[in-house]
Each structure stands twice: as C-alpha cells, then as structure tokens.
Design a protein around this motif. Structure first.
Motif, PDB file in Angstrom:
ATOM      1  N   ILE A  76     -48.056   1.020   0.574  1.00 53.38           N
ATOM      2  CA  ILE A  76     -47.244  -0.091   1.078  1.00 53.38           C
ATOM      3  C   ILE A  76     -47.060   0.023   2.585  1.00 53.38           C
ATOM      4  N   LEU A  77     -46.832   1.249   3.073  1.00 50.52           N
ATOM      5  CA  LEU A  77     -46.622   1.460   4.506  1.00 50.52           C
ATOM      6  C   LEU A  77     -47.909   1.327   5.313  1.00 50.52           C
ATOM      7  N   SER A  78     -49.052   1.418   4.638  1.00 50.19           N
ATOM      8  CA  SER A  78     -50.333   1.340   5.347  1.00 50.19           C
ATOM      9  C   SER A  78     -50.578  -0.034   5.954  1.00 50.19           C
ATOM     10  N   PRO A 166     -45.351 -10.606   8.429  1.00 47.39           N
ATOM     11  CA  PRO A 166     -44.596  -9.629   7.627  1.00 47.39           C
ATOM     12  C   PRO A 166     -43.160  -9.414   8.094  1.00 47.39           C
ATOM     13  N   GLY A 167     -42.970  -9.156   9.389  1.00 49.88           N
ATOM     14  CA  GLY A 167     -41.606  -8.969   9.889  1.00 49.88           C
ATOM     15  C   GLY A 167     -40.970  -7.673   9.423  1.00 49.88           C
ATOM     16  N   GLU A 168     -39.736  -7.487   9.847  1.00 50.43           N
ATOM     17  CA  GLU A 168     -38.973  -6.296   9.477  1.00 50.43           C
ATOM     18  C   GLU A 168     -38.371  -6.461   8.086  1.00 50.43           C
ATOM     19  N   PRO A 169     -37.992  -5.344   7.445  1.00 56.17           N
ATOM     20  CA  PRO A 169     -37.305  -5.441   6.150  1.00 56.17           C
ATOM     21  C   PRO A 169     -36.079  -6.336   6.257  1.00 56.17           C
ATOM     22  N   SER A 170     -35.934  -7.259   5.288  1.00 56.81           N
ATOM     23  CA  SER A 170     -34.845  -8.234   5.359  1.00 56.81           C
ATOM     24  C   SER A 170     -33.528  -7.691   4.828  1.00 56.81           C
ATOM     25  N   LEU A 171     -33.593  -6.642   4.012  1.00 57.83           N
ATOM     26  CA  LEU A 171     -32.383  -6.095   3.398  1.00 57.83           C
ATOM     27  C   LEU A 171     -31.879  -4.898   4.200  1.00 57.83           C
ATOM     28  N   LYS A 172     -30.641  -4.988   4.635  1.00 60.49           N
ATOM     29  CA  LYS A 172     -30.019  -3.897   5.392  1.00 60.49           C
ATOM     30  C   LYS A 172     -28.728  -3.510   4.690  1.00 60.49           C
ATOM     31  N   LEU A 173     -28.795  -2.434   3.910  1.00 57.59           N
ATOM     32  CA  LEU A 173     -27.607  -1.972   3.190  1.00 57.59           C
ATOM     33  C   LEU A 173     -26.658  -1.249   4.131  1.00 57.59           C
ATOM     34  N   SER A 174     -25.399  -1.327   3.814  1.00 54.26           N
ATOM     35  CA  SER A 174     -24.404  -0.571   4.575  1.00 54.26           C
ATOM     36  C   SER A 174     -24.165   0.769   3.890  1.00 54.26           C
ATOM     37  N   TYR A 175     -24.374   1.830   4.630  1.00 53.71           N
ATOM     38  CA  TYR A 175     -24.164   3.175   4.080  1.00 53.71           C
ATOM     39  C   TYR A 175     -22.824   3.773   4.515  1.00 53.71           C
ATOM     40  N   GLY A 176     -21.901   2.911   4.888  1.00 56.82           N
ATOM     41  CA  GLY A 176     -20.536   3.342   5.175  1.00 56.82           C
ATOM     42  C   GLY A 176     -20.436   4.381   6.265  1.00 56.82           C
ATOM     43  N   GLU A 177     -19.817   5.494   5.940  1.00 54.44           N
ATOM     44  CA  GLU A 177     -19.574   6.546   6.936  1.00 54.44           C
ATOM     45  C   GLU A 177     -20.840   7.232   7.419  1.00 54.44           C
ATOM     46  N   LEU A 178     -21.967   6.942   6.773  1.00 52.43           N
ATOM     47  CA  LEU A 178     -23.240   7.520   7.215  1.00 52.43           C
ATOM     48  C   LEU A 178     -23.863   6.711   8.356  1.00 52.43           C
ATOM     49  N   GLU A 179     -23.386   5.509   8.592  1.00 48.62           N
ATOM     50  CA  GLU A 179     -24.000   4.610   9.567  1.00 48.62           C
ATOM     51  C   GLU A 179     -24.111   5.208  10.977  1.00 48.62           C
ATOM     52  N   PRO A 180     -23.062   5.867  11.514  1.00 47.68           N
ATOM     53  CA  PRO A 180     -23.208   6.442  12.866  1.00 47.68           C
ATOM     54  C   PRO A 180     -24.356   7.453  12.952  1.00 47.68           C
ATOM     55  N   PHE A 181     -24.577   8.184  11.879  1.00 46.29           N
ATOM     56  CA  PHE A 181     -25.649   9.187  11.873  1.00 46.29           C
ATOM     57  C   PHE A 181     -27.022   8.514  11.743  1.00 46.29           C
ATOM     58  N   VAL A 182     -27.063   7.400  11.029  1.00 45.26           N
ATOM     59  CA  VAL A 182     -28.315   6.630  10.960  1.00 45.26           C
ATOM     60  C   VAL A 182     -28.683   6.145  12.356  1.00 45.26           C
ATOM     61  N   ASP A 183     -27.689   5.649  13.102  1.00 44.73           N
ATOM     62  CA  ASP A 183     -27.936   5.186  14.471  1.00 44.73           C
ATOM     63  C   ASP A 183     -28.407   6.326  15.359  1.00 44.73           C
ATOM     64  N   SER A 184     -27.817   7.512  15.191  1.00 45.16           N
ATOM     65  CA  SER A 184     -28.198   8.675  16.008  1.00 45.16           C
ATOM     66  C   SER A 184     -29.659   9.058  15.774  1.00 45.16           C
ATOM     67  N   VAL A 185     -30.071   9.097  14.528  1.00 46.09           N
ATOM     68  CA  VAL A 185     -31.457   9.454  14.222  1.00 46.09           C
ATOM     69  C   VAL A 185     -32.410   8.394  14.763  1.00 46.09           C
ATOM     70  N   GLN A 186     -32.034   7.101  14.633  1.00 40.22           N
ATOM     71  CA  GLN A 186     -32.874   6.034  15.177  1.00 40.22           C
ATOM     72  C   GLN A 186     -33.059   6.193  16.684  1.00 40.22           C
ATOM     73  N   TYR A 198     -43.537   3.273  10.875  1.00 33.76           N
ATOM     74  CA  TYR A 198     -42.515   3.183   9.832  1.00 33.76           C
ATOM     75  C   TYR A 198     -41.322   2.366  10.326  1.00 33.76           C
ATOM     76  N   PRO A 199     -40.683   1.573   9.463  1.00 30.75           N
ATOM     77  CA  PRO A 199     -39.446   0.873   9.849  1.00 30.75           C
ATOM     78  C   PRO A 199     -38.397   1.894  10.291  1.00 30.75           C
ATOM     79  N   SER A 200     -37.833   1.694  11.470  1.00 31.86           N
ATOM     80  CA  SER A 200     -36.989   2.732  12.076  1.00 31.86           C
ATOM     81  C   SER A 200     -35.743   3.041  11.246  1.00 31.86           C
TER      82      SER A 200
END
Length: 689
Positions: A76-78, A166-186, A198-200
C-alpha cells in the motif's frame, strides 16, 4: 490505463468470496517477491476500463508483526495501487472496522466495503452507511455476493477514487495526551528529512508505538542519532501516560470505532415471529392481508395530503361542514392557500412587472411545488420504512406470491413493486434480487408503469381541479389504470417468454425475524429519502421552473414578453398539439398542456410546476380553468400523465440494469403506446357515459 486496486480485510470477512464475485474466478496466482506468500490477482472489465484486483493476505492490522502484515503495508505504501478497498464484516463491525481505520490513517485512497449486508436484518443490525461514511471521511459501500448488492456501486466508487489525486490520509484521529509527542516526532522527521514516502503523522504514531520495522528503516537511512532522539520522546511519553503506547493508541482507535458505530448502527434483539404472523402463509388470507396493508398505507397518505377518504366518510355521515374543513385544512389545501398569498405579495412588492413575474411564478412557484411534495414523501417513506424495518415486508412477499404467480411474477417482486410506489429508480435497481433473469428483465421494463410518488402528486393536483367528477375517484382511476397496464403488459410478456416453456415463478428469499420498528432507524431511512428528493427533484424543479419561465417569456425574436402565447415554447408546442385532440385536449391553451407534458418527461413533478408557471396561476384549478379544460378532458389527461414515461432517470436506470438500448426503446415505446391507448379508452368511456 490499467487500474490497480488492493483488496484487504481481516480473515473470514468475505474477501475471497467478493474477489471471486468481481473477477468471475479468472485469476492469476504467484508469490510475493522473496516469499512463499501467495499473490492473487484478477481483472474486472468495467466501463471500458481494466481494473486489476490484488487480493492481499488476510490481516488484522498494519503493525508489521507478521509477514502478511508487512507485505500488505509495504504494498500500500509503495504507491502501486491506485485505490485500496478495505472490507468490513457488517455482522461484526466492531471487530472488523479496526483494519479500515488503520488504512484510513495510512493512505488517502481508501474505500470501505461492508460485506454480508444481506444478513444484517436477520441479526437485528441496522446500519446507516451514509452516516458512517461522513464519520470516516471516506467512501462506504454496502455489498453482498448473495444478490450482487453493491458490486456495481463498488466498481463505480473505485473509478471515482482513482480519478482523483491520492492526497494525504483523510482520517486524523485524536490521540489525546499523546498528541504533543506526535508533533515532536513529526518535527524531528521533518528536520532530518527522512522516510519522506511515508505519511508523516502515521509514521510518527507508529514510531511512538515502537514499530521495529520502521525503526530499522530509520536507522539505515538517518543513523542512530535520529533514532535515539525519537526513542527519548517515546520514553518521555510512556512515563507520562504510564502504559504501553501501542496499547494506548489501539484503545484510542477502538474508542473512535465505538463512537462511529454508536452513531451509525442500531442493534435490536430479534425473536421468532410466532403464530401471529403465520397468516401471511395462508393462500387466501396472505394475499388479502398484503394488499390490505398497501391499501391502508396509501389511504393514510391521501388523508394527510388531501383529506380523502375521511372527507368522503364525513359527507356520507351528513357532516358536510366538517368534511369541507378536513379538505381545506389538509396539507395540499393549506399549501395552495398560502402559496397563492405569497405569490400575490411578491407581485405587489416587486415594482417591475417582468421581475415580479419571474420571482412569483418561477422562483416562488418552484419552491412552493417542492414544499407541497415533502409531506407526501414523508408519509409514504415512513410507512414503507416501517414495513421494511419490522420484517413484515418479506412476509407480505410470501402472502402475495399466490397472486403474483398468476401473472408470471414471484412474490419477491413485491419488494421492487413497493419501492416503485416511492420511486421507480431504486425499484429497478432492486430487481437484481430476482432469481430468474427473464423475470428481472420483465420487471425492469414494466415497473415504470407503477405510479411513483411524483405521479401521485400529479394525480392529487389534477384532482383538485375537478368540478363534477369525484377527486378521490380520479386518484383511484389513475392507480387502477396504472396497475392494470403493469399486469397486462407483464402477463403478455410472460406468455411470450416463459409460459410456453413451462416455466413457473419461484420464490426464494430470507425471512428475517419480526421486531418493532426502531425509531432511530426509521428516521435514517425517511431522512435519506427526503434528502434524496431535495437534492435531486428539489433542485431540478426549482431550476426547471425558472427555465420554463424564460422559455415562456422570450419570444421567437428573442425579446422579453409577458404573454406566454407569443413565446418560443408556445410556437414549438403548437406544432404537436394535434396529438392531444383525440384525448379531448384542444383549443388555444392546448399548447400549455403539451409543453407541460414534454417538460414532465424530465421529472414528472415538473408537469404541475410548468402548468402553474406558464399559466401564471397559483393553483391547478385556476390553471386548468384558464386553459379551458373540463372534467371530461382532465380525466383522460390524468390517465395519460400517470402512464407515460415517469422521468429520464427511470430510463437511465433501465439502461444501467440491462446495458441494452433496445430495452430502453422498448420501455419508452410500450409506455407511450399504453398511455395513449389508455387515454383514448378513458375518453371513449366518458363520452359514452
């Protein structure tokens, strides 16, 4: 260009069965490069395009723990597949929707296909696919290989999806208190520009989960320093959240799934129908009960919209004043009164006579026509939804089989027949469930004779213009003519096709348990019908009303005129008015009737709105009076209007189901011939009477 589609789902979701149904078993089997895992491919030809389906290994997720998960994710990612179809078991949506949610986070070209939808009613499961689609922000299609339900819709959705970037993934789930760490890794990934394919956001979440495969790729491409930064972020996140991050993100996905299904699915405990529903199986009581239910349904619709038959009953009892009040304060009575008042107010408020005519007749008249239809659609849709949701409709099919078999149809034909009372288009699509191909083709050609809601509205509107003949009898006459035409033509085709060969109609259907209709499910079904009407017919009626105004207020010299008899429409229509003389419509105003009939070909509701706009009237009674139509002319006209082609959309549905222009021409010719013959016979009977 060949379209490549990845087909994926959890084990036992019905993926192999759907794959075979789409490809017809013509497949190619090989192995994925460097593995012993099978790669199964098949080709579907649809609308001149070749769609290559790649059946990916069954998997529960995209964690790349197993070889199957890794292969599916990497393929799928290919970027090789133009679309990804994720299957969800409609009988086990809570468990099988998880893979779809992960896929929606991974890529933007996902289609969610629910399988085994033919079983949901038996399980007491009611699914609002439109609502789920809005929550998932991706196309959702309901399918079943048992009756080919949704297979064509799925192929249509595939072609629609691949036509977009194709575009970016349309679904963006909220991971609550994990969100700041998701932003840091991005931010770390963007700073070092690693793993760009890969989608960031998806990549950041997976690295926080500790995905070993992605960590290995990151180490090879960016080195240990970048990997250690991300591991440090993960350690801090785990310290604050105090639980395994993979389990935490999984719980958030399941929470989202429960929210989606809680809004879009209703489950009802079902039990055995018991003795009280066995009367449908009686060869005498069953048909009578089925017909009686349908009759009561339309009596309810008539009462609410016109006051009939309650007003007639009150008249018989000597309550004339009360009968008049019931008719006056019915929906159609109130709408006529208020629409006329609004049009007069608009005409007075707008100074310019041309602008006043356009707004009052074109815009207000079009909106008023739409509003007049809505109560009728609500009532009929509600009753049909109650029959379907409760499980009574399949039992009515069993009860009706004894009668329908006499004209060459199985009892299952009651499903499209009942749908036709609402709209002919979905009824024609529902013929796919027919066991016999010949029966399906006969129904496709003859179902347009069944009066839809639009023709009921036309009948009710014309009935208000009668002065001597009973308005209720006109409605009954119209329906009798329509059903007689359906029965006669269908039986004639049956005698030509099947009866000489000794073929008899067979009934094979699933009878779900009976339960009380669920209010929430009824609302879904009614709202869907109403929304469909407003989007399709509402916009068409309003646009057509304005277009009709211009056609009837622009002369052949392309100048504005307030006299419709001098317009382009009048000049063109007068050429064909000779066709209406045999059924009694003649005189200076005959062109208005002909023009209304021509416009009604596009959507039957337009017949009334055109009649009102062209004549400049607020009511049908006023319009027919201005045209000079008597009861003896209105009745044959009503019969013709009920019997001739319902709309262009119906003919389009006939073609889409038969893929044959010959069947479209046959339907058109049959309906026009029967309509003309029916109107002539009606005219003759009135003259003799």
């Amino acid at each position: 260009m060949e379209v490549r589609v990845a087909l994926i789902g959890q084990p036992n979701v019905g993926k192999s069965s759907l794959f075979k149904a789409l490809t017809g078993g013509d497949v190619r089997i090989a192995n994925w490069p460097g593995t012993t895992v099978e790669r199964v491919e098949g080709v579907v030809k649809y609308k001149g395009r070749e769609i290559r389906l790649i059946d990916l290994p069954g998997t529960y997720g995209f964690s790349a723990i197993t070889l199957e998960e890794k292969l599916s994710r990497e393929y799928i990612l290919s970027g090789e597949p133009h679309a990804v179809v994720v299957l969800v078991d409609a009988t086990l949506p809570e468990r099988t929707l998880y893979l779809a949610v992960e896929a929606l986070e991974l890529t933007g070209n996902v289609i969610v296909a629910f399988t085994k939808t033919d079983l949901t009613h038996s399980y007491g499961i009611h699914i609002n696919y439109d609502l789920i689609q809005s929550r998932l922000k991706a196309p959702v299609v309901a399918t079943s290989i048992v009756d080919d339900r949704g297979l064509r819709a799925l192929l249509e959705e595939i072609l629609e999806t691949v036509s977009k970037s194709p575009g970016e993934p349309s679904l963006k789930l909220s991971y609550g208190e994990l969100e700041p760490f998701v932003d840091s890794v991005q931010r770390i990934m963007m700073e070092h520009r690693v793993l760009p394919k890969y989608p960031s956001r998806w990549l950041a979440v997976k690295l926080l989960e500790g995905d070993a495969d992605l960590e290995e790729k990151l180490l090879r491409e960016a080195g240990e320093e970048v990997l250690n930064k991300i591991r440090a972020v993960r350690s801090e996140a785990q310290r604050i959240i105090c639980r395994d991050l993979a389990a935490f993100t999984a719980s958030k996905r399941f929470q989202f799934i429960l929210e989606v299904l809680g809004a879009g699915i209703v489950k009802k405990k079902v039990a055995s129908a018991g003795f009280k529903y066995r009367f449908f199986y009686n060869p005498v009581i069953g048909p009578v009960a089925s017909i009686l239910i349908l009759a009561l349904m339309f009596l309810a619709a008539f009462t609410i919209n016109t006051g009939f038959p309650l007003n007639t009953l009150l008249s018989i009892l000597g309550q004339e004043e009360l009968a008049e009040a019931v008719e006056k304060y019915s929906v159609s009575g109130l709408m006529e009164e208020y629409l006329g008042a609004v049009q007069e107010w608009v005409a007075d408020a707008v100074g310019n006579p041309v602008a006043a005519s356009l707004i009052a007749e074109g815009v207000v008249g079009g909106v008023g026509t739409v509003l007049t239809f809505i109560p009728l659609i609500l009532v009929v849709s509600l009753i049909l939804s109650m029959l379907e949701d409760s499980g009574v409709l399949p039992r009515m099919a069993i009860g009706a089989h004894y009668l329908t078999s006499k004209i060459g149809l199985s009892g299952a034909s009651i499903f499209p027949l009942t749908l036709s009372l609402g709209c002919n288009v979905p009824a024609i699509l529902a013929t796919r469930a027919s066991i016999s191909l010949r029966e399906r083709l006969r129904l496709t050609v003859t179902l347009p004779f069944i009066p839809c809601q639009a023709r009921l509205i036309v009948l009710l509107a014309l009935s208000t213009a009668l002065s001597t003949f009973s308005s209720s009898l006109l409605v009954i006459t119209g329906y009798l003519a329509a059903f007689l035409a359906f029965i006669t033509v269908n039986y004639a085709l049956y005698r030509l096709q099947d009866k000489p060969r000794g073929r008899s109609p067979e009934l094979l259907l699933e009878v779900p348990p009976v339960h009380k209709p669920v209010a929430r499910v009824l609302w879904w079904m009614v709202w869907s019908d109403l929304k469909h009407f407003v989007k399709r017919a509402g916009l068409v009626i309003l646009s057509a009303s304005v277009a009709v105004w211009f056609l009837t207020h622009v002369s052949t010299s392309l100048e504005l005129t307030l006299d419709p008899s001098e317009s382009i429409a009048a000049e063109a229509s007068r050429v064909l008015t000779l066709l209406l003389e045999p059924i009694g419509v003649s005189g200076p105003g005959a062109w208005i009737v002909l023009f209304s009939l021509l416009i009604g070909f596009f959507a039957k509701e337009l017949f009334i709105s055109t009649l009102l706009v062209v004549s400049g009237s607020s009511t049908v009674r006023q319009a027919t009076s201005l045209i000079g139509l008597t009861d003896a002319e209105l009745i044959p006209l009503a019969v013709f209007t009920v019997l001739y082609v319902p709309c262009v959309a119906t003919l389009s549905a006939v073609y889409s189901e038969t893929r044959s222009a010959k069947h479209v021409v046959l339907t058109l010719a049959l309906m026009m011939a029967v309509a003309y013959a029916g109107a002539l016979i009606t005219r003759l009977l009135i003259t003799m009477w």
